[in-house]
Design an enzyme around this catalytic site. Sequence first.
Site, PDB file in Angstrom:
ATOM      1  N   ARG A  50       0.831  -1.210   0.000  1.00 19.59           N
ATOM      2  CA  ARG A  50       0.000   0.000   0.000  1.00 19.59           C
ATOM      3  C   ARG A  50       0.867   1.262   0.000  1.00 19.59           C
ATOM      4  NH1 ARG A  50      -4.542   0.625   4.580  1.00 19.59           N
ATOM      5  NH2 ARG A  50      -2.747   1.146   5.852  1.00 19.59           N
ATOM      6  N   LYS A 149      -2.567   7.056   0.956  1.00 24.61           N
ATOM      7  CA  LYS A 149      -2.409   7.324   2.386  1.00 24.61           C
ATOM      8  C   LYS A 149      -1.312   8.373   2.525  1.00 24.61           C
ATOM      9  CE  LYS A 149      -2.296   4.750   6.714  1.00 24.61           C
ATOM     10  NZ  LYS A 149      -3.283   5.550   7.408  1.00 24.61           N
ATOM     11  N   GLU A 182     -15.914   6.588   5.340  1.00 26.08           N
ATOM     12  CA  GLU A 182     -15.212   5.881   6.411  1.00 26.08           C
ATOM     13  C   GLU A 182     -15.151   6.812   7.606  1.00 26.08           C
ATOM     14  OE1 GLU A 182     -11.111   5.161   5.404  1.00 26.08           O
ATOM     15  OE2 GLU A 182     -10.866   7.139   4.537  1.00 26.08           O
TER      16      GLU A 182
HETATM   17  N1  PMP Z   1      -9.122   4.995   7.095  1.00 28.23           N
HETATM   18  C1  PMP Z   1      -8.191   5.928   7.333  1.00 28.23           C
HETATM   19  C2  PMP Z   1      -8.436   7.323   6.866  1.00 28.23           C
HETATM   20  C3  PMP Z   1      -7.001   5.577   8.006  1.00 28.23           C
HETATM   21  O1  PMP Z   1      -6.066   6.495   8.239  1.00 28.23           O
HETATM   22  C4  PMP Z   1      -6.820   4.236   8.436  1.00 28.23           C
HETATM   23  C5  PMP Z   1      -5.552   3.824   9.122  1.00 28.23           C
HETATM   24  N2  PMP Z   1      -5.384   4.440  10.362  1.00 28.23           N
HETATM   25  C6  PMP Z   1      -7.842   3.303   8.200  1.00 28.23           C
HETATM   26  C7  PMP Z   1      -8.972   3.719   7.493  1.00 28.23           C
HETATM   27  C8  PMP Z   1      -7.722   1.880   8.640  1.00 28.23           C
HETATM   28  O2  PMP Z   1      -6.758   1.217   7.843  1.00 28.23           O
HETATM   29  P1  PMP Z   1      -5.888   0.012   8.399  1.00 28.23           P
HETATM   30  O3  PMP Z   1      -6.828  -1.083   8.761  1.00 28.23           O
HETATM   31  O4  PMP Z   1      -5.007  -0.336   7.248  1.00 28.23           O
HETATM   32  O5  PMP Z   1      -5.136   0.530   9.581  1.00 28.23           O
END
Ligand code: PMP
Length: 284
Positions: A50, A149, A182
């Site tokens: 990622r 990200k 989200e």
């Molecule tokens: N959405 C956002 C905006 C995030 O920054 C994160 C990670 N902190 C997530 C979802 C969750 O992703 P992950 O399960 O890969 O930590």
Amino acid sequence: MKVYIDGNYYDKEQACVSVFDHGLLYGDGVFEGIRIYNGTVFKLREHIVRLYQSAKAILLHIPMAMAEMQAQVEEVVKVNNTHDGYIRLVVTRGRGDLGLDPAKCPKASVIIIVADVELYPPEYYAKGIEIITSSSRRLPVDGLDPRIKSLNYLNNIMAKLEAKQAGCLEAVMLNKEGYVAECTGDNIFVVKEGRLYTPTVYQGALDGITRATVLELAQKLNIPCEARALSCYDLYNADECFLTGSGAEVMPVTAIDGRRIGDGKPGVITHRLLKAFREFIAAG
Ligand code: PMP
């Protein structure tokens, strides 16, 4: 604590970046937040993939091959002798003169921090949490693809501030069409009539590593799941709701914007998935 920066280790107090780093000046960079469970880095390959995809999307050349990065993260964990913790892996555009042009920065900087993990109190998992929807929208794909990200988290921070002002831990962020994307640092799921739903990445969700793990576990448990558009109406009328993230793992949500979700207690499917997630971690 030893922090890795561009090939060297520094004590926490000495671990600094230049004021001319474009990561600081313009939020020009990408990052990952990764868990260490029982001495093992959780889903390291997926996080590295990622990271490199985020970097590719912003035309950022990471001065290390993926395999080398993976080995480097593992080395930092060893150097810090960390059994359980959190890794913040950051790649910035690097140091350059003032001005947006990334060409001013000859080399990207790689930073690896290993820290203690701030766990949510166990009662949150037992009782569930209350969240709100925020007025701060998730960035649209034609603004900055939310799948990247990046170091630009300001609108998520605005939503987090709104959550905190409302006495909540998390806030739901909608996309510009008003569909659920989200939360500020977590993905969101609902359960309705035995089926699991979560927004698609095209609705503004990060392709969360925990989200993907939960979808896999749900399939193994024969819980039907689907990524699709969800509105606030779908959240309010869900039987169950939970959040996923590297920090939160699987966190039950029992109220949204003052609406009780289901019977106001963490749901049965949420519990099954939380249990399955913890077993998956324990199995290494
Ligand atoms: N959405 C956002 C905006 C995030 O920054 C994160 C990670 N902190 C997530 C979802 C969750 O992703 P992950 O399960 O890969 O930590």
